[in-house]
Write an enzyme that holds these catalytic residues in place. Structure first.
Site, PDB file in Angstrom:
ATOM      1  N   LEU B 124       0.730  -1.181   0.075  1.00 21.99           N
ATOM      2  CA  LEU B 124      -0.102  -0.051   0.045  1.00 21.99           C
ATOM      3  C   LEU B 124       0.954   1.170  -0.050  1.00 21.99           C
ATOM      4  O   LEU B 124       0.685   2.224  -0.735  1.00 21.99           O
ATOM      5  CB  LEU B 124      -0.998  -0.057   1.227  1.00 21.99           C
ATOM      6  CG  LEU B 124      -2.215   0.837   1.371  1.00 21.99           C
ATOM      7  CD1 LEU B 124      -3.057   0.603   0.299  1.00 21.99           C
ATOM      8  CD2 LEU B 124      -2.681   0.781   2.642  1.00 21.99           C
ATOM      9  N   LYS B 125       1.837   1.127   0.821  1.00 16.61           N
ATOM     10  CA  LYS B 125       2.609   2.583   0.912  1.00 16.61           C
ATOM     11  C   LYS B 125       3.241   2.794  -0.337  1.00 16.61           C
ATOM     12  O   LYS B 125       3.444   4.073  -0.524  1.00 16.61           O
ATOM     13  CB  LYS B 125       3.854   1.871   2.130  1.00 16.61           C
ATOM     14  CG  LYS B 125       4.487   3.131   2.872  1.00 16.61           C
ATOM     15  CD  LYS B 125       5.481   2.906   4.050  1.00 16.61           C
ATOM     16  CE  LYS B 125       6.298   3.734   3.835  1.00 16.61           C
ATOM     17  NZ  LYS B 125       7.611   3.067   4.188  1.00 16.61           N
TER      18      LYS B 125
END
Ligand code: B12
Lengths: 514, 245
Positions: B124-125
């Site tokens: 996600l990051k």
């Protein structure tokens, strides 16, 4: 150089007390379990050596055989020595060979007198190994008296990593002649996940050289020669972390290595080794290091390669405090604690250098008697080697300015290759220039409000995090990704099947003697 | 366009070079360094720095002029041959054309423990302000982490019915990345028939993007790759180009 930051001694004391509270349950866990590697280390100290035709060490074969017959929870010492007594096979390596051929069965004796006899024998055998370690330690003290310690602090620490011990040796000797005080031979990728220690001199590592007893011996002998030539004792470092921490610690003691990478969480976070396995192995290996007079290096610097060095600065402090607690508990003295930290702040960030100074000084003042290991920039190094050389210069300056104990020399080619001969030479020139020109600048360096404020802030955040860890437990914190953003639950990871709870009659002669 | 290296004037052809020779420093060594520079096309070559390292090695810095001309028209590179889509567009194409989520399995294989690169692409990051593939609602991502064996990767890819397998390799010493990639693509060829084999993608900072054929993979991504490039490529290779042919 204590006191430049005006840290509040009450907060420092509170941080230490919290670290002890957070660490104690893990120590209890370590004291009530054993692992295959702890037991193999006991056998190594008791004199079992060598490997079978496939290269599987006899200690592995023997522990596996005992485990199959009686489990691990009693410790292997009593079943093995009892078998030695009943079969009359005194040489434990021979016993291992016979056991591997299926010719020996193991049992925990029932009679008290038999147990006592087996324990007595086990203690005697293990004491033999510890005696060698003691002799090696005395030898080191003698050589240091003869050749002397480095003239300056920080000690200059350089890595060799060719994969071939016979290439490593001339490179290590050249590095020492060019000014290195400590040589680290980094290990081949994959070794930390091997559940055995390879044997013999090796020439085929990837991005590092296998840690084997023979490689340790060869390199130590070569550096003894170089110490004599240079009139300065050259220290040798290797890596304990991994599935075989206890055994590698034992071999390091037997071959007079001087420093060992031994972090309480590195294997968990960066190799996905099971947390319980790691903590049990770590405690035993540190007890062995304590006895051997080895300086440990912890691995906090690594967190900053996966997490941000500003946001996660306090996780480094927390881990240092935990590593200190675990180390003291295992018997290591302050002079043996090369706690890790690193120059990993994004250089594009405004005031990045002042922030680095704040973090470095915080570590220095929190652990005034520990020889902190100061790690160079790696994450923000790029293929622009010219910029890299400049960053390394600032890293060296920060090290000198904040009184770091061990300076791991940064390479301008960090993002490109494992160091070339010329990279090392250029890097050492960089260090020499800084230490020559500004080695004593710390005498004139008085931090102002910015650095003091930042250090206080990081310490405050560390205390908050420790409070949370005390409430949630350290195992939960590790599972959550608190350190290095890596999430490692206690019931997962490699090597858990090598852990066993100690039975009431568990006996470990080495643990008793240490 | 035809160009030459630029020192401080157009067409001067000036370059700098540094290297080590395994010989002690003396006049002959300096001559040897110049000989090498000459053979590399530097003429005239100027030895500006020579430094002994230990007993048997010397480090050199050489500046000089090269006569070679570079024709920018005849350069071989892998250029992006697909449009760069936004996350929204990627999701829309998958939804409309595939009508199910696209399955991606990622791992760092062999003994390599470097996860930051593959995580930058998958998690996600993300990286450089871009979210990773997990952020894409129409992508189903399984990230196996590091030190994954090839058989485990193949097994998981089969289990998850992977449309694409993303492999990272960072350690390159002794060509570890090439050996591991070849072993991986061979294993997929053996395990699955051509039509059911997932798209094979490798990435890492030291790959040569031209080596796809030799390594048996569909695409190679290098230094500085962003998740969006990868997502756009997935849609292009698995959906857009398939429907055209
Ligand atoms: C961080 C780091 C580590 C961390 C890794 C933490 C982790 N969980 O990943 C730690 C400290 C654990 C580590 C350990 C080691 N490391 Co290291 N490490 C680095 C470092 C500093 C940065 C790498 C990094 O994170 N880059 C940032 C990411 C985002 O970039 P990237 O990987 O290139 O990924 C991008 C692209 O390449 C691409 N990409 C990458 N993979 C993929 C996959 C796909 C599918 C796609 C599409 C794209 C893609 O997209 C990404 C985003 O743009 C580099 C040096 C450097 N500055 O490069 C050394 C470096 C990579 N490490 C190196 C080595 C040798 C090791 C060790 C083997 C040392 C040892 N012997 O113990 C050990 C590893 C042991 C092992 N089993 O692998 C060497 C490799 C040398 C070589 N060329 O072979 C380097 C270059 C340092 C050096 N000069 O020696 N390391």
């Amino acid at each position: 150089m204590a006191g430049k930051l005006d840290l509040d001694p009450r907060i420092v004391a509170r941080a230490r007390a919290l670290a002890a509270k957070a660490g104690q349950p893990v120590v209890d866990l370590a004291r009530s379990h054993t692992t295959v590697s702890v037991e193999r280390a006991v056998l190594r100290l008791a004199g079992v050596h060598g490997a079978d035709a496939d290269g599987i060490p006899w200690v592995n074969r023997l522990v596996d055989a005992v485990r199959a017959d009686v489990g691990l929870g009693h410790g292997v010492a009593v079943p093995v020595l009892h078998a030695a007594l009943t079969t009359g096979v005194e040489d434990l390596t021979v016993l291992a060979q016979k056991a591997a051929a299926g010719a020996v069965r193991f049992a925990v004796p029932e009679k008290k007198s038999e147990i006592a006899a087996a324990r007595r024998r086990a203690r005697k055998a293990a004491a033999g190994g510890l005696k060698i370690i003691d002799r090696r330690r005395a030898e080191r003290d003698r050589l240091i008296r003869r050749y002397g310690d480095p003239a300056q602090r920080p000690w200059i620490y350089l890595i060799v990593a060719t994969g071939d011990i016979h290439e490593d040796i001339p490179q290590a000797q050249a590095a020492a002649r060019a000014g290195a005080d400590v040589i680290a031979v980094i290990r081949s990728t994959g070794q930390s996940l091997l559940d055995y220690v390879p044997e013999g001199a090796t020439r085929e590592g990837f991005a590092g050289t296998y840690a084997t007893q023979e490689n340790f011996r060869l390199m130590r002998a070569a550096l003894d020669e170089t110490s004599r030539e240079l009139g300065r004792y050259i220290r040798l470092t290797n890596y304990a972390s991994g599935l075989c921490m206890p055994e590698i610690a034992a071999l390091a003691g037997l071959e007079r290595l001087d420093m060992m990478l031994n972090d309480s969480m590195y294997g968990i976070l960066f190799r996905d080794i099971n947390p319980i396995r790691t903590f049990v192995d770590q405690r035993f290996s540190r007890q062995v290091h304590a006895r051997a007079g080895i300086i440990i290096n912890t691995g906090e610097d690594n967190y900053l390669t996966t997490a941000d060095a500003v946001e996660a600065a306090h996780t480094v402090t927390v881990s240092q405090l935990l590593n200190e607690f675990f180390a003291h508990e295992a018997g290591l003295a302050d002079w043996q604690l090369g706690l890790g930290h690193a120059f990993e702040i994004n250089p594009d960030l405004p005031e990045s250098f002042r922030l680095e100074l704040a973090h470095a000084l915080l570590a220095r003042e929190l652990f005034p008697d520990a020889p902190l290991k100061w790690m160079p920039p790696t994450r923000h190094m790029t293929g622009d080697v010219f910029r890299g050389n400049l960053l390394d210069g600032f890293f060296n300056l920060a090290g000198a300015l904040t009184g770091q104990g061990i300076l791991l020399v940064g390479m301008m080619t960090e993002a490109v290759v494992t160091p070339w001969l010329s990279d090392r030479d250029i890097a050492l020139q960089n260090v020499r220039y800084v230490l020559n020109g500004a080695g004593n600048l710390h005498e004139d360096f008085v931090p102002g409000a910015f650095i003091r404020g930042r250090a206080g802030q990081v310490l405050g955040e560390a205390v908050e995090l420790l409070e949370r860890i005390v409430d949630d437990t350290l195992m939960e914190a590790i599972a959550d990704g608190t350190f290095g953003l890596m999430k490692r639950p206690a019931d997962r990871g490699k090597g858990l099947d090598g852990v066993a709870r100690q039975e009431d009659d568990y006996y470990n002669p080495v643990g008793e003697l240490l | 366009m035809i160009v030459r290296p630029y020192g401080d004037t157009t067409g001067d052809g000036m370059v700098q070079l540094s290297f080590t020779l395994p010989i002690p420093h003396d006049k002959r060594a300096e001559g040897a360094a110049l000989q090498l520079a000459g053979k590399m096309g530097m003429d005239p070559a100027m030895l500006v720095h020579a430094k002994p390292m230990g007993d048997g090695f010397t480090f050199f810095v050489v500046y000089g002029k090269v006569g070679h001309l570079v024709d920018t028209e005849r350069v071989q590179v892998v250029e992006r041959d697909y449009p760069l889509l936004s996350a929204k567009e990627v999701n829309a194409v998958i939804k409309r054309r595939l009508r199910r989520r696209l399955n991606v399995v990622g791992a760092c294989i062999g003994t390599d423990a470097h996860t930051v690169g593959i995580d930058a692409i998958l998690n996600l990051k993300g990286i450089a302000g871009e979210k990773g593939l997990e952020y894409y609602s129409e992508l189903s991502v399984t990230n196996l982490g590091a030190q994954v064996s090839v058989p485990d990767l193949v097994e998981t890819a089969r289990e998850k019915k992977a449309d694409a397998v993303l492999v990272s390799q960072v350690v390159t010493q002794r060509d570890a990345h090439l050996h591991n990639t070849r072993a991986m693509s061979a294993a997929f060829r053996e395990a699955l028939p051509a039509g059911r084999r997932p798209l094979l993608i490798v990435g890492g900072p030291r790959f040569d993007e031209l080596m796809t054929g030799e390594l048996g993979v569909d695409r190679i991504f290098g230094r500085g790759t962003t998740p969006r490039e990868v997502a756009s490529y997935l849609v292009h290779a698995l959906i857009e180009s398939k429907s055209k042919s």
